[in-house]
Design a protein around this motif. Structure first.
Motif, PDB file in Angstrom:
ATOM      1  N   PHE A 285     -86.886  74.007  57.667  1.00  0.00           N
ATOM      2  CA  PHE A 285     -87.681  73.253  58.640  1.00  0.00           C
ATOM      3  C   PHE A 285     -87.500  73.851  60.033  1.00  0.00           C
ATOM      4  O   PHE A 285     -86.414  74.307  60.384  1.00  0.00           O
ATOM      5  N   GLY A 286     -88.579  73.834  60.803  1.00  0.00           N
ATOM      6  CA  GLY A 286     -88.517  74.323  62.182  1.00  0.00           C
ATOM      7  C   GLY A 286     -87.804  73.312  63.064  1.00  0.00           C
ATOM      8  O   GLY A 286     -87.289  72.307  62.592  1.00  0.00           O
ATOM      9  N   PRO A 287     -87.790  73.575  64.377  1.00  0.00           N
ATOM     10  CA  PRO A 287     -87.088  72.677  65.294  1.00  0.00           C
ATOM     11  C   PRO A 287     -87.731  71.289  65.327  1.00  0.00           C
ATOM     12  O   PRO A 287     -88.930  71.144  65.115  1.00  0.00           O
ATOM     13  N   VAL A 288     -86.907  70.297  65.617  1.00  0.00           N
ATOM     14  CA  VAL A 288     -87.389  68.915  65.709  1.00  0.00           C
ATOM     15  C   VAL A 288     -87.973  68.675  67.096  1.00  0.00           C
ATOM     16  O   VAL A 288     -87.408  69.108  68.082  1.00  0.00           O
ATOM     17  N   PHE A 289     -89.128  68.042  67.154  1.00  0.00           N
ATOM     18  CA  PHE A 289     -89.599  67.566  68.463  1.00  0.00           C
ATOM     19  C   PHE A 289     -90.110  66.143  68.292  1.00  0.00           C
ATOM     20  O   PHE A 289     -90.470  65.731  67.197  1.00  0.00           O
ATOM     21  N   SER A 290     -90.102  65.373  69.392  1.00  0.00           N
ATOM     22  CA  SER A 290     -90.465  63.967  69.235  1.00  0.00           C
ATOM     23  C   SER A 290     -91.544  63.566  70.232  1.00  0.00           C
ATOM     24  O   SER A 290     -91.645  64.129  71.324  1.00  0.00           O
ATOM     25  N   VAL A 291     -92.373  62.621  69.812  1.00  0.00           N
ATOM     26  CA  VAL A 291     -93.396  62.042  70.707  1.00  0.00           C
ATOM     27  C   VAL A 291     -93.348  60.533  70.520  1.00  0.00           C
ATOM     28  O   VAL A 291     -92.908  60.054  69.477  1.00  0.00           O
ATOM     29  N   PRO A 292     -93.807  59.769  71.516  1.00  0.00           N
ATOM     30  CA  PRO A 292     -93.898  58.325  71.306  1.00  0.00           C
ATOM     31  C   PRO A 292     -94.825  58.030  70.125  1.00  0.00           C
ATOM     32  O   PRO A 292     -95.854  58.696  69.955  1.00  0.00           O
ATOM     33  N   GLN A 293     -94.438  57.055  69.301  1.00  0.00           N
ATOM     34  CA  GLN A 293     -95.263  56.714  68.134  1.00  0.00           C
ATOM     35  C   GLN A 293     -96.688  56.342  68.554  1.00  0.00           C
ATOM     36  O   GLN A 293     -97.655  56.692  67.887  1.00  0.00           O
TER      37      GLN A 293
ATOM     38  N   LYS B 178     -96.444  72.523  75.782  1.00  0.00           N
ATOM     39  CA  LYS B 178     -96.288  71.073  75.965  1.00  0.00           C
ATOM     40  C   LYS B 178     -97.507  70.325  75.454  1.00  0.00           C
ATOM     41  O   LYS B 178     -97.785  69.207  75.876  1.00  0.00           O
ATOM     42  N   GLN B 179     -98.245  70.963  74.543  1.00  0.00           N
ATOM     43  CA  GLN B 179     -99.508  70.376  74.084  1.00  0.00           C
ATOM     44  C   GLN B 179     -99.446  70.080  72.590  1.00  0.00           C
ATOM     45  O   GLN B 179     -99.023  70.921  71.797  1.00  0.00           O
ATOM     46  N   LEU B 180     -99.869  68.871  72.230  1.00  0.00           N
ATOM     47  CA  LEU B 180    -100.034  68.549  70.810  1.00  0.00           C
ATOM     48  C   LEU B 180    -101.499  68.215  70.604  1.00  0.00           C
ATOM     49  O   LEU B 180    -102.032  67.305  71.235  1.00  0.00           O
ATOM     50  N   SER B 181    -102.171  68.997  69.746  1.00  0.00           N
ATOM     51  CA  SER B 181    -103.606  68.781  69.517  1.00  0.00           C
ATOM     52  C   SER B 181    -103.848  68.487  68.046  1.00  0.00           C
ATOM     53  O   SER B 181    -103.228  69.092  67.169  1.00  0.00           O
ATOM     54  N   LEU B 182    -104.774  67.552  67.782  1.00  0.00           N
ATOM     55  CA  LEU B 182    -105.159  67.218  66.418  1.00  0.00           C
ATOM     56  C   LEU B 182    -106.651  67.469  66.265  1.00  0.00           C
ATOM     57  O   LEU B 182    -107.427  67.134  67.164  1.00  0.00           O
ATOM     58  N   VAL B 183    -107.045  68.063  65.145  1.00  0.00           N
ATOM     59  CA  VAL B 183    -108.449  68.386  64.917  1.00  0.00           C
ATOM     60  C   VAL B 183    -108.836  67.963  63.499  1.00  0.00           C
ATOM     61  O   VAL B 183    -108.077  68.182  62.558  1.00  0.00           O
TER      62      VAL B 183
ATOM     63  N   LEU C 182    -116.973  67.410  64.293  1.00  0.00           N
ATOM     64  CA  LEU C 182    -115.604  67.819  64.542  1.00  0.00           C
ATOM     65  C   LEU C 182    -115.025  66.971  65.670  1.00  0.00           C
ATOM     66  O   LEU C 182    -115.683  66.761  66.697  1.00  0.00           O
ATOM     67  N   ALA C 183    -113.822  66.443  65.464  1.00  0.00           N
ATOM     68  CA  ALA C 183    -113.162  65.654  66.513  1.00  0.00           C
ATOM     69  C   ALA C 183    -111.877  66.359  66.917  1.00  0.00           C
ATOM     70  O   ALA C 183    -111.120  66.834  66.063  1.00  0.00           O
ATOM     71  N   PHE C 184    -111.652  66.442  68.229  1.00  0.00           N
ATOM     72  CA  PHE C 184    -110.474  67.104  68.787  1.00  0.00           C
ATOM     73  C   PHE C 184    -109.832  66.137  69.780  1.00  0.00           C
ATOM     74  O   PHE C 184    -110.516  65.546  70.619  1.00  0.00           O
ATOM     75  N   ALA C 185    -108.508  65.935  69.672  1.00  0.00           N
ATOM     76  CA  ALA C 185    -107.807  65.092  70.649  1.00  0.00           C
ATOM     77  C   ALA C 185    -106.459  65.732  70.929  1.00  0.00           C
ATOM     78  O   ALA C 185    -105.825  66.279  70.015  1.00  0.00           O
ATOM     79  N   SER C 186    -106.017  65.686  72.185  1.00  0.00           N
ATOM     80  CA  SER C 186    -104.723  66.281  72.491  1.00  0.00           C
ATOM     81  C   SER C 186    -103.952  65.412  73.471  1.00  0.00           C
ATOM     82  O   SER C 186    -104.513  64.570  74.164  1.00  0.00           O
ATOM     83  N   ALA C 187    -102.632  65.637  73.499  1.00  0.00           N
ATOM     84  CA  ALA C 187    -101.758  64.902  74.417  1.00  0.00           C
ATOM     85  C   ALA C 187    -100.688  65.860  74.918  1.00  0.00           C
ATOM     86  O   ALA C 187    -100.390  66.868  74.271  1.00  0.00           O
ATOM     87  N   THR C 188    -100.126  65.544  76.070  1.00  0.00           N
ATOM     88  CA  THR C 188     -99.080  66.382  76.648  1.00  0.00           C
ATOM     89  C   THR C 188     -97.718  65.861  76.225  1.00  0.00           C
ATOM     90  O   THR C 188     -97.458  64.658  76.281  1.00  0.00           O
ATOM     91  N   LEU C 189     -96.864  66.775  75.775  1.00  0.00           N
ATOM     92  CA  LEU C 189     -95.521  66.399  75.338  1.00  0.00           C
ATOM     93  C   LEU C 189     -94.542  66.490  76.501  1.00  0.00           C
ATOM     94  O   LEU C 189     -94.796  67.189  77.485  1.00  0.00           O
ATOM     95  N   ASP C 190     -93.405  65.811  76.348  1.00  0.00           N
ATOM     96  CA  ASP C 190     -92.362  65.890  77.384  1.00  0.00           C
ATOM     97  C   ASP C 190     -91.571  67.190  77.270  1.00  0.00           C
ATOM     98  O   ASP C 190     -90.913  67.614  78.201  1.00  0.00           O
TER      99      ASP C 190
END
Length: 372
Positions: free
Chosen positions: A126-134, A167-172, A179-187
């Protein structure tokens, strides 16, 4: 041995958190069961469908000691649901059966041996762990999941593309028509990772994730291997296979430099489309949009020669455009956005349309036109 003894609402909540993936009928009968493992005071529940495995640990009373078995998950839930929430229930082991007691009720349930339960082999790399608010992840999922394909032969479309970079998490998500694209900025900064999560995993995550906000909002930890993803949140561990395959290059699908754009209220547009959709048929969901300076006209008709026409006053001074769409695709996007305003960009009647949120580049929705 008394495996657990707690109130119905506690036991039911723990069971339901792991049982969403359990199929009632499976080629392997044991996969209809939940694996129960007691170690000391801790009770661990695990379910699997060979592709996804969900595990949670809880303290639900009972005797201290080591014990393990498997029992029908849905049947247990169905029985518990018929009992009052504050009633104390207990689960006792007797030979190869489990006895569920609550009030004056008593149920004897057949078990299958725990060693026959097929656990998912977890990846060693497994790669490194990263966390985002649920809540962040839950919101992203709801903004794109409706555009996933359902049982498409292009199996890589039956899921969501996850892209984490910097610092970007994108879902497609796309089904080939939209096609739907949404992204959020990570800490935190994360190394570049691209994986495709299967449809069932996405639906299960949406069900389980918390949408609590605030300062102490719960987080979800994620890590990816080349064929697996692992999520840890709220005392649960969720391991899933990934979809193998090459997801379409979404950047090429998202149109740039549209010549015409209009910004209008999301709710009025949604209401207008929902009204007009009533006159479409199940087989043909087409609506016509006529865009001209000052007015947007939405029209539909059906085989019985009935028709609907609805007009919206808009602030628009561009080209006159007539374009057809599958009305469901437009309604899905608008119904899953929370904002007041939506921006619609078009080139002409034959090119795809782009829906965005004004002054916000974190959401994009592309929909192909339809010949009407």
């Amino acid at each position: 041995m008394i495996v657990l003894k707690a109130t119905q609402d506690k036991v039911l909540a723990v069971l339901q958190s792991v049982s969403g993936i359990v199929e009632r009928r499976h080629t392997l009968p044991i996969l209809a069961n939940v694996l129960i493992r007691k170690t000391g005071n801790a009770l661990q529940l695990t379910t699997s469908d060979l592709e996804i495995q969900i595990r949670t640990t809880a303290e639900l009373g009972g005797d201290t000691g080591d014990f393990t078995t498997t029992v029908g998950a849905r049947k247990l839930i169905d029985i518990l649901r018929t009992m009052p929430g504050d009633q104390t229930v207990s689960l006792e082991s007797a030979q190869s059966k489990l006895i569920l007691k609550g009030g004056k009720s008593r149920f004897t349930l057949q078990t299958l041996p725990a060693e026959d339960f097929p656990l998912v082999q977890e990846s060693a790399a497994f790669g490194p762990v990263f966390s985002v608010p649920q809540k962040v992840l839950k919101d992203l999922l709801s903004q794109v999941s409706f555009a996933m394909a359902v049982q498409d032969i292009r199996y890589y479309l039956n899921g969501i593309l996850f892209v984490a970079e910097g610092k970007q998490l994108s879902l497609v998500a796309t089904d080939g028509h939209r096609l739907a694209f949404a992204s959020a900025t990570l800490d935190v900064e994360v190394p570049k990772q691209e994986v495709i999560l299967p449809r069932k995993t996405v639906i299960e995550l949406q069900r389980l994730l918390s949408d609590a906000g605030g300062d102490n909002q719960p987080h979800i930890e994620m890590q990816f291997a080349n064929n697996q993803a692992k999520f840890t949140f709220g005392g649960m561990e969720f391991v899933t296979k990934l979809v193998e395959g090459k997801f379409p290059d979404y950047n090429r699908v998202i149109p740039r430099n549209h010549t015409n754009s209009v910004t209008l209220g999301r709710a009025p547009l949604l209401a207008s489309l929902q009204r007009t959709a009533i006159m479409t048929s199940d087989k043909f969901k087409g609506v016509r949009l006529n865009l001209e300076p000052g007015t947007l006209r939405v029209a539909s008709n059906n085989a019985e020669q009935e028709e609907a026409v609805d007009e919206l006053d808009i602030d628009y001074g561009g080209d006159t455009i007539e374009i057809g769409f599958n009305v469901t695709y437009l309604i899905d996007a608008l119904a899953n956005m929370g904002q007041d305003m939506v921006k619609v960009e078009l080139s002409d009647g034959n090119s795809s349309a782009l829906l965005t949120i004004p002054d916000n580049s974190n959401f994009k929705y592309v929909v192909m036109p339809m010949r009407i």
